[in-house]
Motif scaffolding. Sequence first.
Motif, PDB file in Angstrom:
ATOM      1  N   LYS A   1      14.704 -35.035  67.755  1.00  0.00           N
ATOM      2  CA  LYS A   1      15.783 -35.466  68.644  1.00  0.00           C
ATOM      3  C   LYS A   1      15.778 -36.981  68.844  1.00  0.00           C
ATOM      4  O   LYS A   1      16.841 -37.610  68.940  1.00  0.00           O
ATOM      5  CB  LYS A   1      15.669 -34.744  69.984  1.00  0.00           C
TER       6      LYS A   1
ATOM      7  N   THR B   1      13.767 -38.304  75.815  1.00  0.00           N
ATOM      8  CA  THR B   1      13.715 -37.142  74.931  1.00  0.00           C
ATOM      9  C   THR B   1      12.589 -36.193  75.316  1.00  0.00           C
ATOM     10  O   THR B   1      12.753 -34.965  75.260  1.00  0.00           O
ATOM     11  CB  THR B   1      13.560 -37.597  73.462  1.00  0.00           C
TER      12      THR B   1
ATOM     13  N   CYS C   1      13.148 -32.223  76.408  1.00  0.00           N
ATOM     14  CA  CYS C   1      12.443 -31.119  75.750  1.00  0.00           C
ATOM     15  C   CYS C   1      11.457 -30.420  76.687  1.00  0.00           C
ATOM     16  O   CYS C   1      10.762 -29.477  76.280  1.00  0.00           O
ATOM     17  CB  CYS C   1      11.709 -31.631  74.516  1.00  0.00           C
TER      18      CYS C   1
ATOM     19  N   GLU D   1      10.038 -31.107  67.968  1.00  0.00           N
ATOM     20  CA  GLU D   1      11.398 -31.153  68.501  1.00  0.00           C
ATOM     21  C   GLU D   1      11.706 -32.525  69.086  1.00  0.00           C
ATOM     22  O   GLU D   1      12.814 -33.047  68.934  1.00  0.00           O
ATOM     23  CB  GLU D   1      11.580 -30.073  69.573  1.00  0.00           C
TER      24      GLU D   1
END
Length: 660
Positions: free
Chosen positions: A525, A548, A552, A521
């Motif tokens: 992103k 990021t 997350c 993820e």
Amino acid sequence: MNKLALSDEILLNIDKPARYIGHEVNAVMKDKEKVEVRFAMCFPDVYEIGMSHLGIQILYDMFNSWEDTWCERVYSPWVDLDKIMREKGIPLFALESQDPVKDFDFLGITIQYEMCYTNILQILDLSGIPLLAQDRDESHPIVIGGGPCTYNPEPIAEFFDIFYIGEGETVYRNLLDMYKEYKKNGISRREFLIQAAGLPGMYVPSLYEVSYKEDGTIASFEPTVEGVPRTILKQIQMDLTETYYPRKPLVPFIKITQDRVTLEIQRGCIRGCRFCQAGQLYRPVRERDVDMLKQCAVDMLDSTGQEEISLSSLSSSDYSKLEELVTFLMETGRERMVNISLPSLRIDAFSLDIMSKVQDVKKSSLTFAPEAGSQRLRDVINKGLTEEVILKGAAMAFEGGWTRVKLYFMLGLPTETEEDIRGIAELSNKIAALFFETVPKEKRTGQVQIVASTSFFIPKPFTPFQWAKMNTKDEFLDKARLTKTAVREQLNQKRIKYNWHEADVSMLEGVFARGDRRIGEVVRKAYEKGCLYDSWSEFFKNDVWLETFAECGLDIYFYTTRERGLDEIFPWDFLDCGVSKEFLKREWLRAQEGIVTPNCKRQCQGCGAARFGGGICFEKRNDAGEIEDGAAQTLKEYAHLHAGDGPAEYAAGTEGGVQA
């Protein structure tokens, strides 16, 4: 000639347009209407780097030797063309046919370096292929990954349909035949993937499920479909002589990183350095026949017109027929005016004699890789290199006319102390001083220069140091500053140049190296925020990555600075690289005690690689047929010598279906 996918206007307004036009010397062209399988082979970095990769050249040769298959190449578009393609809606295309990648049956991506992960998403995105494997249907290519980073594929698992674990020469033919049946019989994409998972070495991430404990470590990793294997054994090509090797390698129109003919002389390494992933992954050692290599060298030089040939190996000095091969290449080189490059040589009398004959009168630099500044730490990492050997090699080099020496070290190794770090500067100083002691003033052709470089230690899967904690960015930089200070304190400081690696990139590489599925993820992103070409310092956006990870809810220090427990389940434990976890664990404990493990030729350590049925484990007999130096010769002998060293299947010599 096929129509180019890019207009003349675009080609004239981008850097190095020859990256995208194809039709290089020895490029393979086929009639796409007469083949059953189209395979786009991708290296997710710029053309100059991807074209230098021997693995793709070998697979390109293998696939295109099959009448039913056409293999073409794809590389990451540079940032200038990337922008244009997005603005104008131009789909990513293969070089040979210039056809869109999305129209192919397979997109194969070789993953050599963790910092190329966002480039993988660039390839998928520009091709019009959904980033997530779960969003693809029968109209999309099968996306398959291979290469060393697949030995922990979990951080990018959600982007791939299949990972090929091991060397490409072994199972691809079976996979393509299975694919042809899939197309003919109209079965679903999922059913094809389930069938593919039954082939040796094929990992289909969508067929496995991972669960986590409250502390964030893995609780379980299980297949979700009956019949899918729990453990996936790497595939290796034991016979490197009677197999595929490109006799007509591709010749680019522009200069690339390794612009020469490459001759792979062997795979694997006997040395057992505890930080080195390649040394574990490519066991056992397998040599190519010297006569095959001689003919291959002649064929490649004839078909390319290249002016340099390089030997490829993790440790060229360990190739048993090195002297015979180099002598032949030197004679061939003189006749053809071809230079010879000999990397990965130990600096000894033989090597220096050979190098003095093949290098120009103006000798280039010699490279030593002590890795650590003190003998204590070199024993911890099992380097197998003493200060006496290093200094003796340097002295011989100076006597032979070399004046420039490169030294490679690592900072942040397990058990490292300030004394070990200062040892980097002290060893550099000793080598510089040796020049003045060894070479009389009247024979000096120039001033001595020592270039000491340090990278930051990153623990990798399937090494004894996979349990180790990694330093923080600040710790790494403090150690680099200490090294720089120590160099300035040396008597010969003006003769020593010191360089160090970027800490930010090393930290992210450390996360990717031992990361789990949750990292996917973050990669996705970060890519969506513009992260691309992360291995290039001018494009690396560390602040975006940190932001990021926070979004997350993931802590990078969980993956880097945390020392693992011996009983922890790793994200890659479902893979079997041939070296047992028990062996690696034993080496990790020996490292902490500073105990040196002999190399494979001196004594078999029972790592598990003997079950592949060949390699160095089976070669050490004397004229009387007796085992030399304790090296096991058969699986039965291996089982007898090492019963109880690891899991029962290793001791029995039956793992992977091989019967003792």
